[in-house]
Design an enzyme around this catalytic site. Structure first.
Site, PDB file in Angstrom:
ATOM      1  N   TYR A  47       0.985  -1.058   0.065  1.00 37.40           N
ATOM      2  CA  TYR A  47       0.174   0.047  -0.293  1.00 37.40           C
ATOM      3  C   TYR A  47       0.660   1.520   0.185  1.00 37.40           C
ATOM      4  O   TYR A  47       2.237   1.222   0.612  1.00 37.40           O
ATOM      5  CB  TYR A  47      -1.022  -0.666   1.221  1.00 37.40           C
ATOM      6  CG  TYR A  47       0.009  -0.043   2.607  1.00 37.40           C
ATOM      7  CD1 TYR A  47       0.542  -0.590   3.170  1.00 37.40           C
ATOM      8  CD2 TYR A  47      -1.152   1.940   3.495  1.00 37.40           C
ATOM      9  CE1 TYR A  47       1.622  -0.151   4.489  1.00 37.40           C
ATOM     10  CE2 TYR A  47      -0.086   1.710   4.277  1.00 37.40           C
ATOM     11  CZ  TYR A  47       1.225   1.158   5.120  1.00 37.40           C
ATOM     12  OH  TYR A  47       1.793   1.450   6.168  1.00 37.40           O
ATOM     13  N   ARG A  98       8.190   3.860  -4.341  1.00 35.56           N
ATOM     14  CA  ARG A  98       8.462   3.288  -3.530  1.00 35.56           C
ATOM     15  C   ARG A  98       6.996   2.351  -3.773  1.00 35.56           C
ATOM     16  O   ARG A  98       7.114   0.883  -3.737  1.00 35.56           O
ATOM     17  CB  ARG A  98       7.910   4.663  -2.364  1.00 35.56           C
ATOM     18  CG  ARG A  98       7.959   2.976  -1.045  1.00 35.56           C
ATOM     19  CD  ARG A  98       8.195   3.983   0.023  1.00 35.56           C
ATOM     20  NE  ARG A  98       7.345   4.345   0.405  1.00 35.56           N
ATOM     21  CZ  ARG A  98       6.729   4.499   1.774  1.00 35.56           C
ATOM     22  NH1 ARG A  98       7.972   5.385   2.412  1.00 35.56           N
ATOM     23  NH2 ARG A  98       5.715   5.910   1.476  1.00 35.56           N
ATOM     24  N   ARG A 132      -8.034 -20.211  -0.846  1.00 31.85           N
ATOM     25  CA  ARG A 132      -7.218 -20.122   0.342  1.00 31.85           C
ATOM     26  C   ARG A 132      -6.027 -21.098  -0.680  1.00 31.85           C
ATOM     27  O   ARG A 132      -6.515 -22.259  -0.402  1.00 31.85           O
ATOM     28  CB  ARG A 132      -7.804 -20.168   1.482  1.00 31.85           C
ATOM     29  CG  ARG A 132      -6.300 -19.955   2.661  1.00 31.85           C
ATOM     30  CD  ARG A 132      -7.136 -19.905   3.902  1.00 31.85           C
ATOM     31  NE  ARG A 132      -6.156 -19.158   4.800  1.00 31.85           N
ATOM     32  CZ  ARG A 132      -5.398 -20.701   5.374  1.00 31.85           C
ATOM     33  NH1 ARG A 132      -5.034 -21.310   5.189  1.00 31.85           N
ATOM     34  NH2 ARG A 132      -4.284 -19.713   5.883  1.00 31.85           N
ATOM     35  N   HIS A 159      -1.266 -21.121   0.465  1.00 30.99           N
ATOM     36  CA  HIS A 159      -0.686 -20.529   0.740  1.00 30.99           C
ATOM     37  C   HIS A 159       0.272 -19.874  -0.950  1.00 30.99           C
ATOM     38  O   HIS A 159       0.721 -18.675  -1.175  1.00 30.99           O
ATOM     39  CB  HIS A 159       0.395 -20.897   1.513  1.00 30.99           C
ATOM     40  CG  HIS A 159      -0.046 -20.823   3.171  1.00 30.99           C
ATOM     41  ND1 HIS A 159      -1.254 -21.853   3.737  1.00 30.99           N
ATOM     42  CD2 HIS A 159       0.400 -20.396   4.117  1.00 30.99           C
ATOM     43  CE1 HIS A 159      -1.409 -21.979   4.722  1.00 30.99           C
ATOM     44  NE2 HIS A 159      -0.134 -20.610   4.335  1.00 30.99           N
ATOM     45  N   LYS A 212       6.397  -2.484   1.569  1.00 31.81           N
ATOM     46  CA  LYS A 212       5.256  -1.469   1.792  1.00 31.81           C
ATOM     47  C   LYS A 212       4.401  -2.520   2.193  1.00 31.81           C
ATOM     48  O   LYS A 212       2.791  -2.379   1.469  1.00 31.81           O
ATOM     49  CB  LYS A 212       5.615  -0.118   2.140  1.00 31.81           C
ATOM     50  CG  LYS A 212       4.264   0.380   3.081  1.00 31.81           C
ATOM     51  CD  LYS A 212       3.935   2.191   2.223  1.00 31.81           C
ATOM     52  CE  LYS A 212       3.271   4.252   3.257  1.00 31.81           C
ATOM     53  NZ  LYS A 212       3.347   3.577   4.578  1.00 31.81           N
ATOM     54  N   GLU A 235      12.046   2.584  13.737  1.00 31.81           N
ATOM     55  CA  GLU A 235      11.468   3.486  13.931  1.00 31.81           C
ATOM     56  C   GLU A 235       9.837   3.771  14.825  1.00 31.81           C
ATOM     57  O   GLU A 235       9.951   2.818  15.647  1.00 31.81           O
ATOM     58  CB  GLU A 235      10.560   3.884  12.242  1.00 31.81           C
ATOM     59  CG  GLU A 235      10.014   2.276  12.004  1.00 31.81           C
ATOM     60  CD  GLU A 235       9.789   1.827  10.302  1.00 31.81           C
ATOM     61  OE1 GLU A 235      10.319   2.969   9.435  1.00 31.81           O
ATOM     62  OE2 GLU A 235       9.637   1.176  10.127  1.00 31.81           O
ATOM     63  N   LEU A 254      11.144   1.343   7.182  1.00 31.13           N
ATOM     64  CA  LEU A 254      10.352   1.645   6.119  1.00 31.13           C
ATOM     65  C   LEU A 254      10.989   3.423   5.700  1.00 31.13           C
ATOM     66  O   LEU A 254      11.209   4.264   6.654  1.00 31.13           O
ATOM     67  CB  LEU A 254       8.763   2.304   6.541  1.00 31.13           C
ATOM     68  CG  LEU A 254       8.149   1.925   5.143  1.00 31.13           C
ATOM     69  CD1 LEU A 254       7.631   3.395   4.668  1.00 31.13           C
ATOM     70  CD2 LEU A 254       8.012   1.262   3.922  1.00 31.13           C
TER      71      LEU A 254
HETATM   72  N1  PDD Z   1       3.314   5.040   7.483  1.00 25.46           N
HETATM   73  N2  PDD Z   1       7.975   3.504   8.996  1.00 25.46           N
HETATM   74  C1  PDD Z   1       6.292   3.489   8.828  1.00 25.46           C
HETATM   75  C2  PDD Z   1       6.198   1.711   9.600  1.00 25.46           C
HETATM   76  C3  PDD Z   1       5.571   3.448   8.741  1.00 25.46           C
HETATM   77  O1  PDD Z   1       4.685   2.937   7.786  1.00 25.46           O
HETATM   78  C4  PDD Z   1       5.057   5.346   7.730  1.00 25.46           C
HETATM   79  C5  PDD Z   1       4.502   5.351   6.945  1.00 25.46           C
HETATM   80  C6  PDD Z   1       6.312   5.876   7.886  1.00 25.46           C
HETATM   81  C7  PDD Z   1       6.636   7.137   7.197  1.00 25.46           C
HETATM   82  O2  PDD Z   1       6.700   7.042   5.533  1.00 25.46           O
HETATM   83  P1  PDD Z   1       6.295   7.966   5.148  1.00 25.46           P
HETATM   84  O3  PDD Z   1       7.055   9.188   5.085  1.00 25.46           O
HETATM   85  O4  PDD Z   1       6.308   7.695   3.146  1.00 25.46           O
HETATM   86  O5  PDD Z   1       4.343   8.554   5.106  1.00 25.46           O
HETATM   87  C8  PDD Z   1       7.210   4.979   8.820  1.00 25.46           C
HETATM   88  C9  PDD Z   1       1.353   5.461   6.270  1.00 25.46           C
HETATM   89  C10 PDD Z   1       1.119   7.242   6.515  1.00 25.46           C
HETATM   90  C11 PDD Z   1       0.414   4.502   7.517  1.00 25.46           C
HETATM   91  O6  PDD Z   1       0.716   3.417   7.141  1.00 25.46           O
HETATM   92  O7  PDD Z   1      -0.536   5.109   6.985  1.00 25.46           O
END
Ligand code: PDD
Length: 286
Positions: free
Chosen positions: A35, A54, A103, A105, A152, A184, A208
């Site tokens: 996503y 990304r 379903r 895997h 992501k 993070e 991320l």
């Molecule tokens: N999340 N780290 C994680 C684990 C994240 O899920 C996100 C963003 C970030 C920051 O990335 P960016 O600056 O590209 O938004 C760092 C989004 C906003 C979410 O899951 O809603």
């Protein structure tokens, strides 16, 4: 969701109430998808090309076909066009899963299902001035996520549990710590400032790589603020002058305390400057 707004699902714009995915969707069954979340400022997508790139990396990482960026941009424009003029800020959500199949895997046989593609735009409330001025409390939690955090993926259960733990402890967010090293937050990256130097975790597989992180690094560079991308520990974080989160919806958000220990300057000059620069880049001061 505003009445009358549509969502995009598998080639069609439909009212949200009619947007249905199958119980056999691989996203539902296996979190088999990726996503993006993109900030919409005054009807404009912030750093669309970086988000699209990304998304392409995430899709490739889980062996899903690339998406047509210009087609997605057109759909996004249509969805954004449905926002009322009073909705100055919104978020665009894009999700791609491996489609629908009974379903099992292993991947569905080639050609048996197209990916599921979902997009919606929803208004967001800007973070209040008071929140930025006071900063937010965070807690630290063990980083028990997998080793491909750079992808992501929609598999966010560790993030969900960590965020909930933060809430249950009266905090705004949780900071992941892997082997003593700060990685993070649950949906944002983390920065600290010490003696005028800005620190954030290097973009390894264990974070991320945030678009906002990248933009903030560029903004810091433009102001000749020295940046250090070597990993740092919780102990170092606790001695920082400033600590702040960066993310698409979080923007630049100062942290006031960590596990109950107050940060020296909860709403320090670097964070406020970078937030202002970010808003400028997003066209908010124009
Ligand atoms: N999340 N780290 C994680 C684990 C994240 O899920 C996100 C963003 C970030 C920051 O990335 P960016 O600056 O590209 O938004 C760092 C989004 C906003 C979410 O899951 O809603």
């Amino acid at each position: 969701m505003l009445n009358g707004m549509h969502v995009y699902l598998n080639g069609k714009l439909v009212p949200e109430s009619q947007a249905m995915v199958s119980i056999d969707d691989r996203g539902f069954l296996f979190a088999d998808g990726v996503y993006e979340v993109i900030h919409v400022y005054r009807q404009k997508l912030f750093e669309w090309n970086l988000h699209l790139a990304r998304l392409g990396r995430s899709l490739a990482a889980i062996q899903l076909p690339a998406v047509d960026g210009s087609e997605l941009a057109l759909i996004a424009e249509q969805l954004i066009g449905e926002l009322g003029p009073e909705q100055s800020e919104a978020s665009l959500y894009i999700e791609v899963t491996r489609g629908t199949h009974r379903r099992a895997h292993g991947f569905p046989p080639p050609g048996s299902t197209p990916p599921t593609i979902l997009m919606w735009v929803r208004p967001v409330s800007p973070i209040s001035k008071e929140t930025v001025e006071h900063g937010v409390p965070v807690i630290t939690v063990p980083d028990d996520r997998w080793a491909k955090v750079w992808v992501k993926t929609i598999g966010l259960l560790p993030n969900v549990l960590a965020k909930e733990k933060a809430h249950q402890n009266g905090a705004f967010d949780a900071i992941f710590v892997r082997d003593g090293i700060v990685t993070e937050a649950t949906s944002a990256n983390i920065f600290m400032a010490k003696d005028g130097v800005l620190y954030t975790a290097p973009a390894t597989n264990y974070i991320l790589s945030g678009i906002t992180r990248q933009v903030v690094l560029e903004l810091a560079q433009a102001r000749n603020i020295p940046v250090n991308l070597t990993p740092f520990s919780v102990e170092q974080l606790l001695t920082a002058d400033e600590v702040f989160l960066t993310g698409t919806l979080t923007e630049v958000l100062p942290i006031a305390s960590i596990d109950g220990y107050p940060v020296k300057s909860p709403s320090g000059p670097l964070a406020l400057q970078l937030l202002q620069d970010l808003h400028e880049r997003a066209g908010l001061h124009a």
